[in-house]
Design a protein around this motif. Sequence first.
Motif, PDB file in Angstrom:
ATOM      1  N   ARG A 100       0.832  -1.366  -0.161  1.00  0.00           N
ATOM      2  CA  ARG A 100       0.011  -0.136  -0.155  1.00  0.00           C
ATOM      3  C   ARG A 100       0.985   1.128  -0.195  1.00  0.00           C
ATOM      4  O   ARG A 100       0.805   2.230  -0.558  1.00  0.00           O
ATOM      5  CB  ARG A 100      -0.778  -0.241   0.995  1.00  0.00           C
ATOM      6  CG  ARG A 100      -1.761  -0.890   0.863  1.00  0.00           C
ATOM      7  CD  ARG A 100      -3.072  -0.598   2.096  1.00  0.00           C
ATOM      8  NE  ARG A 100      -2.604  -1.851   3.045  1.00  0.00           N
ATOM      9  CZ  ARG A 100      -2.457  -1.183   4.994  1.00  0.00           C
ATOM     10  NH1 ARG A 100      -3.051   0.137   4.886  1.00  0.00           N
ATOM     11  NH2 ARG A 100      -2.651  -1.657   5.532  1.00  0.00           N
TER      12      ARG A 100
ATOM     13  N   GLU B  32       1.537   3.419  -3.224  1.00  0.00           N
ATOM     14  CA  GLU B  32       1.401   5.219  -1.940  1.00  0.00           C
ATOM     15  C   GLU B  32       1.814   6.369  -2.826  1.00  0.00           C
ATOM     16  O   GLU B  32       2.195   7.810  -3.695  1.00  0.00           O
ATOM     17  CB  GLU B  32       1.150   6.554  -1.021  1.00  0.00           C
ATOM     18  CG  GLU B  32      -0.422   5.550  -0.671  1.00  0.00           C
ATOM     19  CD  GLU B  32      -1.610   6.255  -0.849  1.00  0.00           C
ATOM     20  OE1 GLU B  32      -0.871   7.194  -1.060  1.00  0.00           O
ATOM     21  OE2 GLU B  32      -2.226   5.918  -1.359  1.00  0.00           O
TER      22      GLU B  32
ATOM     23  N   LEU C 159      -5.706  -0.577  -4.644  1.00  0.00           N
ATOM     24  CA  LEU C 159      -4.454  -0.866  -3.194  1.00  0.00           C
ATOM     25  C   LEU C 159      -4.981  -0.140  -1.577  1.00  0.00           C
ATOM     26  O   LEU C 159      -4.667  -0.994  -0.557  1.00  0.00           O
ATOM     27  CB  LEU C 159      -3.685  -0.632  -4.320  1.00  0.00           C
ATOM     28  CG  LEU C 159      -3.599  -1.906  -5.182  1.00  0.00           C
ATOM     29  CD1 LEU C 159      -1.578  -1.568  -5.503  1.00  0.00           C
ATOM     30  CD2 LEU C 159      -2.267  -2.731  -4.803  1.00  0.00           C
ATOM     31  N   SER C 160      -4.808   0.662  -1.996  1.00  0.00           N
ATOM     32  CA  SER C 160      -3.750   1.899  -1.357  1.00  0.00           C
ATOM     33  C   SER C 160      -5.541   2.615  -0.608  1.00  0.00           C
ATOM     34  O   SER C 160      -5.459   3.950   0.276  1.00  0.00           O
ATOM     35  CB  SER C 160      -2.736   2.258  -1.033  1.00  0.00           C
ATOM     36  OG  SER C 160      -2.922   3.800  -2.845  1.00  0.00           O
TER      37      SER C 160
ATOM     38  N   TYR D 157       1.794   6.477   5.253  1.00  0.00           N
ATOM     39  CA  TYR D 157       1.497   6.929   4.016  1.00  0.00           C
ATOM     40  C   TYR D 157       2.157   8.302   3.532  1.00  0.00           C
ATOM     41  O   TYR D 157       2.398   8.779   1.801  1.00  0.00           O
ATOM     42  CB  TYR D 157       0.098   6.691   3.809  1.00  0.00           C
ATOM     43  CG  TYR D 157      -1.449   5.698   3.460  1.00  0.00           C
ATOM     44  CD1 TYR D 157      -0.544   4.504   3.985  1.00  0.00           C
ATOM     45  CD2 TYR D 157      -1.826   5.795   2.901  1.00  0.00           C
ATOM     46  CE1 TYR D 157      -1.249   3.509   3.409  1.00  0.00           C
ATOM     47  CE2 TYR D 157      -2.521   5.423   2.484  1.00  0.00           C
ATOM     48  CZ  TYR D 157      -2.285   3.648   2.627  1.00  0.00           C
ATOM     49  OH  TYR D 157      -3.286   2.442   2.412  1.00  0.00           O
TER      50      TYR D 157
ATOM     51  N   PRO E 216      -8.815   1.722   3.338  1.00  0.00           N
ATOM     52  CA  PRO E 216      -7.822   1.823   1.917  1.00  0.00           C
ATOM     53  C   PRO E 216      -8.427   0.688   0.884  1.00  0.00           C
ATOM     54  O   PRO E 216      -8.994  -0.708   1.407  1.00  0.00           O
ATOM     55  CB  PRO E 216      -6.773   0.986   2.706  1.00  0.00           C
ATOM     56  CG  PRO E 216      -6.921   1.938   4.050  1.00  0.00           C
ATOM     57  CD  PRO E 216      -8.467   1.530   4.517  1.00  0.00           C
ATOM     58  N   GLY E 217      -8.633   0.997  -0.188  1.00  0.00           N
ATOM     59  CA  GLY E 217      -9.271   1.023  -1.056  1.00  0.00           C
ATOM     60  C   GLY E 217     -11.532   0.374  -1.717  1.00  0.00           C
ATOM     61  O   GLY E 217     -11.302   0.431  -2.427  1.00  0.00           O
TER      62      GLY E 217
END
Length: 261
Positions: free
Chosen positions: A10, A14, A64-65, A96, A253-254
């Motif tokens: 992740r 980013e 994904l992130s 992140y 996330p995602g």
Amino acid sequence: MTVKASLLRRTAAELIGTAGLLVVVIGSGIQAATLSRDTGVALVANSLASAIGLGLIITLFGPLSGAHLNPVVTLTAWWSRRAGGEGLDAREALAYTAAQTAGAIGGAVLAETMFGRVPGTFSTQVRDDGHLLIGEVVATAGLVLVIQGLGRIGRGRLVPAAVAAYIAAAIWFTSSGSFANPAGTIGRAFSDSFTGIAPQSLPGFVAAQLAGGAVGLALATLLYGRERTRIRPEQPVPGQAELQSPVADMTRPGAGFEAAV
């Protein structure tokens, strides 16, 4: 569909996504300024390229992130978790933010190199007037409101297009040109180009962006409440067909980019 990815994957998403965003923003700015001496024409080209690139990057990396690409967006996700919802913990938020900042700097250097310019040259464009800082507060607040608002009413799948459209508009309607991204702002300091910002202007812009993020989050809470609104199938949406798909939570996330398969 959403990919269940490790924190390493992740953060890599980013980093790469933010680097790609800066390549698009700075590269299109350099190209536009090279091809036209008309600032308005250059800004049209830069805003369109930036919006299209951003929408594509969010669509690609969202599963994904979450494709935050922006420390302010990450901080709102962290705050959502602190408030009892789903989001990022402190470790994830820190990872992140570090990845986004590194990616932004790398993307700026890559864009400069790609156009045969000296990489790593700091920008000389000073942007420290008070009205520009107000513009950054407005730009960032609007961005957070768009993301949080859509997530809370169950329209998370619209985020890629909505955020791209908002940025394209905000580049024009804000006095600052809508940087609205602390990592992206730091990256732009490494490019003495049409879209750059001098290092001495960074503290003011970043502070304004953080303030704008807080304002946007407060507005989203005021308008939509602390929890996302679930629209049941029996509740018609004016002008549209009834919602049949699960509500997406943009703080996870995602999750905001799950697609039916």
